[in-house]
Each structure stands twice: as structure tokens, then as C-alpha cells.
Motif scaffolding. Structure first.
Motif, mmCIF file in Angstrom:
data_model
loop_
_atom_site.group_PDB
_atom_site.id
_atom_site.type_symbol
_atom_site.label_atom_id
_atom_site.label_comp_id
_atom_site.label_asym_id
_atom_site.label_seq_id
_atom_site.Cartn_x
_atom_site.Cartn_y
_atom_site.Cartn_z
ATOM 1 N N LEU A 172 4.284 17.439 -5.655
ATOM 2 C CA LEU A 172 3.211 16.487 -5.383
ATOM 3 C C LEU A 172 3.699 15.093 -5.776
ATOM 4 O O LEU A 172 4.111 14.876 -6.915
ATOM 5 C CB LEU A 172 1.949 16.861 -6.164
ATOM 6 C CG LEU A 172 0.730 15.950 -6.002
ATOM 7 C CD1 LEU A 172 0.305 15.858 -4.536
ATOM 8 C CD2 LEU A 172 -0.426 16.434 -6.860
ATOM 9 N N TYR A 173 3.657 14.160 -4.820
ATOM 10 C CA TYR A 173 4.224 12.821 -5.036
ATOM 11 C C TYR A 173 3.164 11.765 -4.755
ATOM 12 O O TYR A 173 2.577 11.733 -3.674
ATOM 13 C CB TYR A 173 5.426 12.620 -4.113
ATOM 14 C CG TYR A 173 6.017 11.229 -4.161
ATOM 15 C CD1 TYR A 173 5.842 10.336 -3.118
ATOM 16 C CD2 TYR A 173 6.739 10.796 -5.260
ATOM 17 C CE1 TYR A 173 6.392 9.062 -3.162
ATOM 18 C CE2 TYR A 173 7.283 9.534 -5.315
ATOM 19 C CZ TYR A 173 7.116 8.664 -4.269
ATOM 20 O OH TYR A 173 7.645 7.413 -4.309
ATOM 21 N N TYR A 174 2.940 10.910 -5.773
ATOM 22 C CA TYR A 174 2.001 9.799 -5.588
ATOM 23 C C TYR A 174 2.786 8.500 -5.421
ATOM 24 O O TYR A 174 3.642 8.165 -6.241
ATOM 25 C CB TYR A 174 1.058 9.665 -6.780
ATOM 26 C CG TYR A 174 0.162 8.455 -6.663
ATOM 27 C CD1 TYR A 174 0.496 7.248 -7.278
ATOM 28 C CD2 TYR A 174 -0.987 8.506 -5.888
ATOM 29 C CE1 TYR A 174 -0.310 6.136 -7.138
ATOM 30 C CE2 TYR A 174 -1.797 7.397 -5.745
ATOM 31 C CZ TYR A 174 -1.456 6.215 -6.362
ATOM 32 O OH TYR A 174 -2.249 5.112 -6.201
ATOM 33 N N SER A 175 2.487 7.774 -4.326
ATOM 34 C CA SER A 175 3.156 6.510 -4.028
ATOM 35 C C SER A 175 2.214 5.351 -4.301
ATOM 36 O O SER A 175 1.107 5.302 -3.748
ATOM 37 C CB SER A 175 3.606 6.499 -2.559
ATOM 38 O OG SER A 175 4.054 5.218 -2.199
ATOM 39 N N ASN A 176 2.653 4.426 -5.138
ATOM 40 C CA ASN A 176 1.850 3.226 -5.381
ATOM 41 C C ASN A 176 1.750 2.353 -4.140
ATOM 42 O O ASN A 176 0.773 1.631 -3.948
ATOM 43 C CB ASN A 176 2.464 2.412 -6.528
ATOM 44 C CG ASN A 176 1.925 2.849 -7.877
ATOM 45 O OD1 ASN A 176 0.748 3.149 -8.019
ATOM 46 N ND2 ASN A 176 2.797 2.922 -8.866
ATOM 47 N N GLU A 177 2.792 2.424 -3.300
ATOM 48 C CA GLU A 177 2.813 1.571 -2.106
ATOM 49 C C GLU A 177 1.715 1.964 -1.124
ATOM 50 O O GLU A 177 1.022 1.115 -0.573
ATOM 51 C CB GLU A 177 4.173 1.662 -1.434
ATOM 52 C CG GLU A 177 4.307 0.744 -0.218
ATOM 53 C CD GLU A 177 5.698 0.811 0.392
ATOM 54 O OE1 GLU A 177 6.529 1.579 -0.132
ATOM 55 O OE2 GLU A 177 5.939 0.105 1.382
ATOM 56 N N THR A 178 1.550 3.265 -0.909
ATOM 57 C CA THR A 178 0.524 3.738 0.037
ATOM 58 C C THR A 178 -0.783 4.104 -0.649
ATOM 59 O O THR A 178 -1.777 4.374 0.018
ATOM 60 C CB THR A 178 1.037 4.960 0.809
ATOM 61 O OG1 THR A 178 1.304 6.023 -0.121
ATOM 62 C CG2 THR A 178 2.309 4.613 1.563
ATOM 63 N N ASN A 179 -0.743 4.137 -2.013
ATOM 64 C CA ASN A 179 -1.932 4.514 -2.782
ATOM 65 C C ASN A 179 -2.439 5.888 -2.354
ATOM 66 O O ASN A 179 -3.638 6.130 -2.251
ATOM 67 C CB ASN A 179 -3.036 3.466 -2.614
ATOM 68 C CG ASN A 179 -4.104 3.595 -3.699
ATOM 69 O OD1 ASN A 179 -3.824 4.054 -4.810
ATOM 70 N ND2 ASN A 179 -5.330 3.230 -3.383
ATOM 71 N N GLU A 180 -1.489 6.813 -2.153
ATOM 72 C CA GLU A 180 -1.860 8.144 -1.660
ATOM 73 C C GLU A 180 -0.881 9.170 -2.219
ATOM 74 O O GLU A 180 0.297 8.898 -2.385
ATOM 75 C CB GLU A 180 -1.830 8.165 -0.131
ATOM 76 C CG GLU A 180 -2.256 9.493 0.464
ATOM 77 C CD GLU A 180 -2.178 9.499 1.981
ATOM 78 O OE1 GLU A 180 -2.569 10.510 2.588
ATOM 79 O OE2 GLU A 180 -1.713 8.484 2.545
ATOM 80 N N ALA A 181 -1.414 10.362 -2.509
ATOM 81 C CA ALA A 181 -0.592 11.475 -2.965
ATOM 82 C C ALA A 181 -0.335 12.429 -1.813
ATOM 83 O O ALA A 181 -1.246 12.732 -1.047
ATOM 84 C CB ALA A 181 -1.270 12.209 -4.115
#
Length: 680
Positions: free
Chosen positions: A569-578
Motif C-alpha cells: 500500500l503506497y500513499y503519494s503526497n503528490e496525488t494525495n491518494e493511496a
């Protein structure tokens, strides 16, 4: 930065406006020429600029709309099939209208031809661009370095052909064929052999894909035939649009790739059923291995064994009997037929010492004419050198069970025997006080094998929580600092529970610390070498799933591979989505030869500071609800991460576990679980 919504709006407006301008220019020039009205030629640069704006805006518009799910190859083919169908139908409508105006109403005005030509030209270019976008996604699936740069060079070349629009929108006779056309065709053929997505389709999907590609090629052929009218219409001055470098090159590429993909699908059809059967066998083996882990009673193992065996050889019916021929588990047969088959086994003096196979030919013995099942096989289920029961499978046809089928079922029966032995062993050992003391020592030993420090890099924050289901377990996690900028992480899950799983976990730790120290080793290389090492030291009834990360904090890059483990499970700050990094891979120990490297793939992502990765074992996602049916799954964990991304990692972990416990209605897992959270 522009959002998808704003880019889509700008592309739509630019596409519509540029097409209208292009139509107006073409019709105006045709009208003035048709009536011999003196006029200055429209500047080629301006006309070429408008055409390029329309092509580029249409490309972005189509690219935004063609966003299928990952690995949805059927969705991509379906999208382009629909575009081809609609474009062809609209073009047919235009041609019918043109024929009606010309033949019925006796209109034969070239400027009308110019209108119809621009409409058909836009339909063809829309189809070409849509197909180009689709082929690009398919070609770059599992791309290699050679594929990447070959494709990039082709895209640059295709973009350069658009420069011809600024010089003049003229014919290709004096431009296109001065370049080495043979070299271009070879180049396109080299690109067109990149069909790595085709093996991921099953037999039915390949048949559907062939028909879709055939229709797409027919649609292109129809447009070629349709434009022949405009080529031979001497009064038409706008037909030079279709003779330009860009559309001809684009047409050549999309058509050749369609032919290449269709041929690959056609030639791979005979082997599809074999691969599907092998995949089914691996799936059945996994189900049986899970029964080893989760089975509470002998009946649970028997049910999985019977279901897997029936499915693997496509038997019509089957059951399991004890040594007295009493039926334990049954599927797909009447009791009367069971009595007949059991009597056949008794007459053949079957006692479980060896497998037996019976065939009854109805044409030579009168008493066999009305027999419902003519192919019978019985195999003993051996537990700790003792025949505990037997598996019986039957087919209606004569001589329908061959040696390959028997060998496959033998594997399942042997695995079931090991499962039953482990169940008996565990059941008896738990009651023994000495066993409890041994388990406590094993727990202390296993805890000592786990990493003590979690401060592995000043730019990475780590939090781990780990708990075996029954004192010791098969979950394993570890981390290793390679240098100031590079670290590696691993999480693994050994099939089964208890001491056996813990022992195999210890072997996994030794292999990890040996291989992780190799400089420059990639995750896929790590798993290939680990599989080779484990093949000689774990039993055939055991496999290990794992995920391996290699993080470079200087480049802000993560290389990773997954060997049959739960998706990260990866959360990206750029897309604000996991999202779940759902790349495929096969567990360690399942394939025990050099072909394993075909089943594991390396991937990479570039991260931003603050991004979060969660690695976990299936003890969390497969936790059962209060009703014992529903599983916890993936969505709840994703929602918790997105909501609490800014909280300390320990808080995030505790909230996930609390949510799992609430879902289960108790504060104890039925399986080993590990939760490893990394903030990059």
C-alpha cells in the motif's frame, strides 16, 4: 499545474476550433478554385499550424479518455473497436449522402466534395490517433530498455513528420520516398513485435481479441478504399491532407501492429489451454497449502483435496473412502453408483498399498453396457507411512484418465497426507507440556532473529508490529543498510504455522542477509537467487511469499518486486491518494528450476518526501469477521491511511489493528500478522 479537467477542456476547445478553421479554409479554397475566382494561395505555414493544433489537441483529448484499469487489455481493445465501428459507420453515412446528392439530385459541386473529404479525413485521423494511443500503452507494457528507447525514437520521428505541414501540405511523392523506406518498415516491425501483453490473455480473450483486431484492420481497409474516390477526383484540391508524411506514417504503423498482434494471438492459441491448465494446477496447489495452514479438521483437507483433484483432471465425480470403504466426502455422484464402483475396487483387491486404475470397455462385455462410469482411479492417502483413506475419481468415458493426470493427482494426494500429518502432530503436541516449553524457547529464538533497531536511515522513518498466531510463526521482516543512501526492506510469509514455518523463516533470514549485501542487486535478481537457494532447503509442500524493497534516498527512488505476497500500500503526497502496487510475481519454492526468473519482475517508483509505504502479511487482510465469512480485505486499510497520513506511524498502525479487531469482534488474530510502515 493544469489538472486533468482543465487539460480536457482546453483540448476539446482547441480540437473543435482548429477543425472548423481547417474545414473553412479547405472549402473556401475549393470554392474559389471551382469558380475561377482570383485569390492568393492560403499560407502553408498557417494551414499547417492549424492542422498540427488539431492533431495535438485530439491526441491529448483521446489520451485523457483512454484510461483503462491496469492490465485491462480487453478494455483497451474494446475501446479502439468501438472507435473503429463508429468511425466506419459515420464514414458510410457520409458516402451514402454523397452518392445521393450526386446521383439523385445531380449535384456535382467540388466544394461539397471538399466538405465530405474533411469530415472523412477527421474520422480517419481520429481512428488513427486513438489506435496509436492504444498501441502505445500495449507496446510499453513490461517495457525493456531497448523497447523504451526504440519507441521514444519513433515518437520523435513521428513528431518530425509534422514539420512537413509548415513547408506545404503537399504530396509525399517527392519527400517521403527519398528516405530509406525499407529502414522505416524494419523499424516499425521491430516495434510491433512487442506484444508482451498477449500471454496474459486466456483462450477466450485471445479469440475475442483476434476478431476485434480483424475488424479494426477491415475498418482501415475501408477508409483506404473510401479515399480512392478523392484521389481520382481531379477537381478536388484538398486531398493533399491525406497524402502527407504524418498520416501515412501513422497509418503504416497502426496497421502493421494490428496485424502483428493478431498473428501472435492466433499462433499462441494452441498453447493457451496448456498454460491455463498449469495456472489452475498452481492455484489448486495453493488452495491445498492454505488448507494445511487453516484446516481445523481432517474433513477440511479432504474437501480441498477432492475439489482440486476433480478440477485438475476434469473428473465427472469423486469421493473419499476410509479403509473399510465408508464414504467420508462426496461430490457429483449417486450412492448407487458409488456402491458399484466400490465393489469394482473390492473385486480388483484394492487395499490402498498402491494406486489402481480401472477401465471398462462396453463393447466386449455385456454387463458393462449400462455402466455410468467406465474410467476409475483410486489413490491411497498416506499419513506418517500409514494409509488413512483413499481418493476415488471417476469419468464416464472409457480410458479417460492417463498417466499425466494420475501424476497430477498424486501430487495433491501427497500434499494432503502432509497436511493431515501436520494437523495430527499439532493437535497432539499442544496437549503436551514439554511441547509448550519447547514452543516458548522457539519463540524467544525467533524474537532474537528479528531486527532490534528500526532507525536504519536518517531520511526514513520505520515502525513495525509483529505477532505470531501460535507462539511462533512464519512471518518475517527485516531491513539492511547498504550505505548512507541505500537501504533494503523485506517482508515474507512462510506457508503454514508453528515450528516448521518458524524454521523456514530462519532460513529466509539467512538468505536475505547473504544476498542483500551484494552490491547493485535488483529485487528481481534477489528473488531469483533466493528461490534457487530455498529449493534445496525447504520441503516441496512449502512456499514463501515475499516483497523486497530497495530504497535510494539520494535519488528518491524505490525498486521493488513481489513474490506472490500481498500488494504494497503506497500513499503519494503528490496525488494525495493511496494505491496498491499490485505487480505480479510467483511465491518462492513453487517453481523449482531456472524458469522461475520468468515469473518475477522488477518495478520502480520515484517518491516525494513524506510518502508512505505499508507492507503487511495476509493475517491482516484475511482476518475473518464475526460471522466467519467476510474478510477484512484492503479497502479499510487504504481509507485509514488516507485519513491519518500525517499522524505518527505508531498511531497509524494502532488504528489499523484496532479496526481489524473491531471487524473480527476480538483482539486476537487467527493467523500470524506483520505490519511494517515506512515514511520516506
Amino acid at each position: 499545474m493544469f489538472s486533468y479537467k482543465s487539460i480536457k477542456r482546453i483540448s476539446t476547445i482547441a480540437s473543435i476550433v482548429s477543425w472548423i478553421l481547417l474545414l473553412m479554409i479547405g472549402v473556401r479554397e475549393q470554392y474559389l478554385t471551382d469558380y475561377n475566382i482570383a485569390h492568393a494561395p492560403f499560407p502553408s505555414f498557417v494551414k499547417g499550424l492549424i492542422l498540427n493544433i488539431w492533431i495535438i489537441s485530439s491526441y491529448f483529448l483521446i489520451w485523457l479518455y483512454f484510461q483503462p484499469k491496469e492490465r485491462d487489455f480487453q478494455g483497451l481493445l474494446w475501446q479502439i473497436f468501438v472507435v473503429a465501428l463508429l468511425s466506419t459507420l459515420l464514414s458510410m453515412g457520409v458516402n451514402l449522402l454523397l452518392t445521393w446528392l450526386r446521383d439523385e439530385l445531380k449535384y456535382n459541386l467540388p466544394f461539397l466534395y471538399a466538405i465530405f473529404f474533411h469530415i472523412e479525413f477527421s474520422l480517419l485521423m481520429t481512428l488513427l490517433i486513438s489506435t496509436f494511443v492504444t498501441w502505445k500503452k500495449l507496446i510499453l507494457f513490461e517495457q525493456t530498455q531497448f523497447t523504451h528507447y526504440t519507441w521514444l525514437a519513433f515518437e520523435i520521428f513521428l513528431g518530425l513528420t509534422m514539420l512537413a505541414h509548415f513547408v506545404r501540405i503537399g504530396t509525399i511523392d517527392d519527400v517521403y520516398f527519398k528516405i530509406p523506406i525499407a529502414f522505416l518498415i524494419i523499424w516499425i516491425l521491430m516495434i510491433s513485435i512487442n506484444v508482451r501483453w498477449v500471454p496474459h490473455l486466456n483462450f477466450q480473450q485471445k479469440v475475442q481479441g483476434i476478431f476485434k483486431l480483424a475488424f479494426i484492420m477491415l475498418a482501415f481497409s475501408y477508409f483506404v478504399a473510401s479515399f480512392r474516390f478523392y484521389f481520382y477526383e481531379q477537381s478536388l484540391i484538398s486531398d493533399d491532407l491525406i497524402k502527407n508524411l504524418f498520416p501515412v506514417t501513422l497509418f503504416l504503423f497502426v496497421f502493421v501492429y494490428a496485424v502483428s498482434a493478431a498473428l501472435f494471438m492466433l499462433f499462441s492459441l494452441p498453447t493457451s489451454s496448456v498454460f491455463e491448465k498449469k495456472e489452475q494446477e498452481i492455484s489448486s496447489f495453493r488452495d491445498l497449502s492454505l488448507a494445511v495452514r487453516d484446516g481445523k479438521q481432517d474433513t477440511d483437507v479432504y474437501k480441498v483435496l477432492l475439489h482440486s483433484s476433480l478440477k485438475s483432471i476434469q473428473a465427472d465425480a469423486g469421493w473419499i473412502i476410509d479403509n473399510e470403504f465408508n464414504v467420508k466426502v462426496i461430490y457429483g455422484i449417486d450412492k448407487e453408483d458409488i456402491l458399484i464402483v466400490n465393489q469394482d475396487l473390492k473385486d480388483a483387491e484394492y487395499n490402498g498399498s498402491q494406486p489402481i486404475k480401472l477401465n471398462f470397455q462396453p463393447y466386449f462385455r455385456k454387463e458393462n453396457v449400462n455402466r455410468n462410469y467406465r474410467s476409475i482411479i483410486a489413490l491411497p492417502i498416506i499419513v506418517d507411512s500409514e494409509v488413512k483413506s483413499s481418493l476415488v475419481l471417476v469419468k464416464r468415458l472409457h480410458n479417460a484418465i492417463d498417466s499425466v493426470m494420475q501424476s497430477t493427482v498424486n501430487t495433491y494426494v501427497a500434499q494432503a497426507g502432509i497436511a493431515l500429518f501436520n494437523l495430527d502432530l499439532l493437535s497432539n503436541a499442544v496437549k503436551n507440556e514439554v511441547y509448550k516449553n519447547s514452543m516458548q524457547i522457539a519463540k524467544q529464538t525467533q524474537e532474537a532473529l528479528m531486527p532490534k533497531k528500526q532507525e536504519i536511515n536518517e531520511n526514513i522513518e520505520v515502525y513495525v508490529t509483529w505477532e505470531p498466531a501460535i507462539v511462533v510463526g512464519g512471518d518475517y521482516y527485516d531491513m539492511h543498510r547498504l550505505n548512507d543512501n541505500e537501504v533494503s526492506f523485506i517482508i515474507a510469509d512462510v506457508s503454514g504455522k508453528g515450528p516448521k514455518a518458524a524454521f523456514n523463516m530462519a532460513q529466509m533470514k539467512g538468505i536475505y542477509h547473504s544476498l542483500a549485501r551484494e552490491e547493485g542487486i535488483k529485487p528481481d535478481e534477489f528473488f531469483t537467487k533466493a528461490n534457487a537457494a530455498l529449493t534445496g532447503c525447504i520441503q516441496r509442500d512449502t512456499f514463501i511469499t515475499a516483497t523486497y524493497l530497495h530504497i535510494n534516498t539520494e535519488l528518491q527512488k524505490v525498486d521493488y518486486a513481489r513474490a506472490g505476497h500481498c500488494p504494497t500500500l503506497y500513499y503519494s503526497n503528490e496525488t494525495n491518494e493511496a494505491t496498491f502496487l499490485d505487480n505480479r510475481g510467483l511465491g518462492l519454492g513453487i517453481v523449482r528450476n531456472n524458469s522461475y526468473k520468468k515469473f518475477i519482475h522488477n518495478h520502480e517508483i520515484h517518491y516525494q518526501p513524506g510518502d508512505i509505504m505499508i507492507l503487511y502479511t495476509d493475517g491482516i487482510t484475511e482476518a475473518r469477521s464475526k460471522n466467519g465469512v467476510d474478510e477484512y480485505g484492503y479497502d479499510y486499510m487504504k481509507a485509514i491511511l488516507e485519513k491519518n497520513k500525517d499522524e505518527p506511524l505508531k498511531v497509524i498502525a494502532n488504528k489499523i489493528l484496532l479496526d481489524v479487531y473491531n471487524f473480527m469482534g476480538k483482539e486476537a488474530m487467527d493467523d500470524d500478522f506483520t505490519l511494517l510502515i515506512i515514511r520516506l
